[in-house]
Scaffold this active site. Structure first.
Site, PDB file in Angstrom:
ATOM      1  N   SER A   1     -53.692  39.145   8.413  1.00 23.94           N
ATOM      2  CA  SER A   1     -53.029  37.883   8.719  1.00 23.94           C
ATOM      3  C   SER A   1     -52.219  38.031  10.011  1.00 23.94           C
ATOM      4  CB  SER A   1     -52.173  37.450   7.527  1.00 23.94           C
ATOM      5  OG  SER A   1     -51.820  36.095   7.629  1.00 23.94           O
TER       6      SER A   1
ATOM      7  N   ASP B   1     -60.669  32.188   1.935  1.00 23.99           N
ATOM      8  CA  ASP B   1     -59.312  32.269   2.482  1.00 23.99           C
ATOM      9  C   ASP B   1     -58.776  30.849   2.706  1.00 23.99           C
ATOM     10  OD1 ASP B   1     -56.975  32.611   3.946  1.00 23.99           O
ATOM     11  OD2 ASP B   1     -57.809  34.168   5.238  1.00 23.99           O
TER      12      ASP B   1
ATOM     13  N   HIS C   1     -56.775  35.118   0.474  1.00 22.46           N
ATOM     14  CA  HIS C   1     -55.834  35.653   1.464  1.00 22.46           C
ATOM     15  C   HIS C   1     -54.981  36.721   0.782  1.00 22.46           C
ATOM     16  CE1 HIS C   1     -54.100  35.066   5.512  1.00 22.46           C
ATOM     17  NE2 HIS C   1     -52.944  35.396   4.958  1.00 22.46           N
TER      18      HIS C   1
END
Length: 286
Positions: free
Chosen positions: A100, A234, A262
């Site tokens: 991320s 995600d 995620h």
């Protein structure tokens, strides 16, 4: 556990494995502590012949927190923290693995400090600074709805905060693979137990909006062998983000993981990601 200095800030770091083995530097995402990297992933990397370093970003976990109003910082400062971690451990160059926001930091390092990056692995991230002509999709409506609902949940007690975090982690899991609720509870409990000031981690989003000292980021200049890992479920960065990133970096390899959201809160995901990293980092040992 070792503290290293980044300017005047102390950053909490943790080092695993044989120091003579190639180093993997794990960089977590926004608001996330180093413990977001599962122990199973760390152990598998070490068993595969890698030394592993993970650390708490500033404003998270056991690292120093700042008053953002008087001491604002930008994403470039978070990237320089990663360099400080390497310097503090005497590491000239490492295999950089970022999830991320950590993937954005990894891109910055590969562009602006290429001598420190042996290989780059990004997970569930997006091209830095909008470095693409694509019109990329926003977070999913289901995630945005869950975040809006969770924002109104009471967070006055430890249990309330943990319960709210579990709701968010469940939404981030993507809804396609099983959600390990017990692992999520353990992660959330440890997150609040070891945070010096859990409210400060929100500063990372302010840093993302801070355009100070932002230089153009031509991802086409990245020379480090690059692996782009993406969850097909995600909800923050849907798959087109990873596709756009892989298109920008020469010879990057895109590996979509079916059903992954995620994070790592589905059984077997941490081990699968670790194996991908081991395979990728084997291409450049020193």
């Amino acid at each position: 556990m070792t503290y290293v200095m980044s300017g005047r800030l102390r950053l909490w770091t943790e080092r695993f494995g044989d120091p003579t083995d190639p180093t993997v530097l794990l960089i977590m995402g926004a608001e996330a502590q180093s413990i977001g990297w599962p122990e199973t992933l760390v152990r598998r990397l070490v068993a595969g012949g890698r030394q592993v370093i993970r650390y708490d970003h500033r404003d998270t976990g056991q690292s120093d927190a700042v008053d953002f109003d008087t001491e604002p910082y930008a994403m470039t400062d978070l990237a320089r923290d990663a360099i400080a971690v390497l310097d503090g451990h005497g590491i000239a160059a490492a295999h950089v693995v970022g999830a991320s926001m950590g993937g954005v930091i990894g891109q910055w390092l590969a562009v602006h400090a290429p001598e420190r990056v042996l290989t780059l692995t990004t997970m569930n991230t997006t091209p830095i600074g909008g470095a693409t002509d694509r019109d990329l999709p926003p977070p999913t409506p289901a995630l945005l709805q869950q975040l809006a609902e969770t924002a109104s949940v009471d967070r006055d007690t430890d249990e309330q905060r943990v319960a709210a975090d579990i709701l968010v982690l469940d939404a981030l899991n993507g809804g396609e693979l099983p959600f390990d609720r017990e692992a999520a509870r353990d992660l959330a409990e440890r997150h609040f137990a070891r945070a010096r000031d859990w409210t400060r981690s929100a500063n990372h989003h302010r840093a993302g909006q801070n355009r100070a000292d932002v230089r153009p980021t031509p991802l086409s200049t990245i020379t480090a062998p690059t692996l782009v890992v993406a969850g097909t479920a995600d909800p923050i960065f849907p798959l087109p983000h990873a596709e756009a990133l892989a298109e920008q970096i020469p010879n990057a390899r895109l590996v979509p993981i079916p059903g992954m959201g995620h994070g790592f809160l589905s059984p077997g995901l941490a081990e699968r990601v670790a194996d991908l990293v081991l395979d990728h980092t084997a291409s450049v040992r020193f």
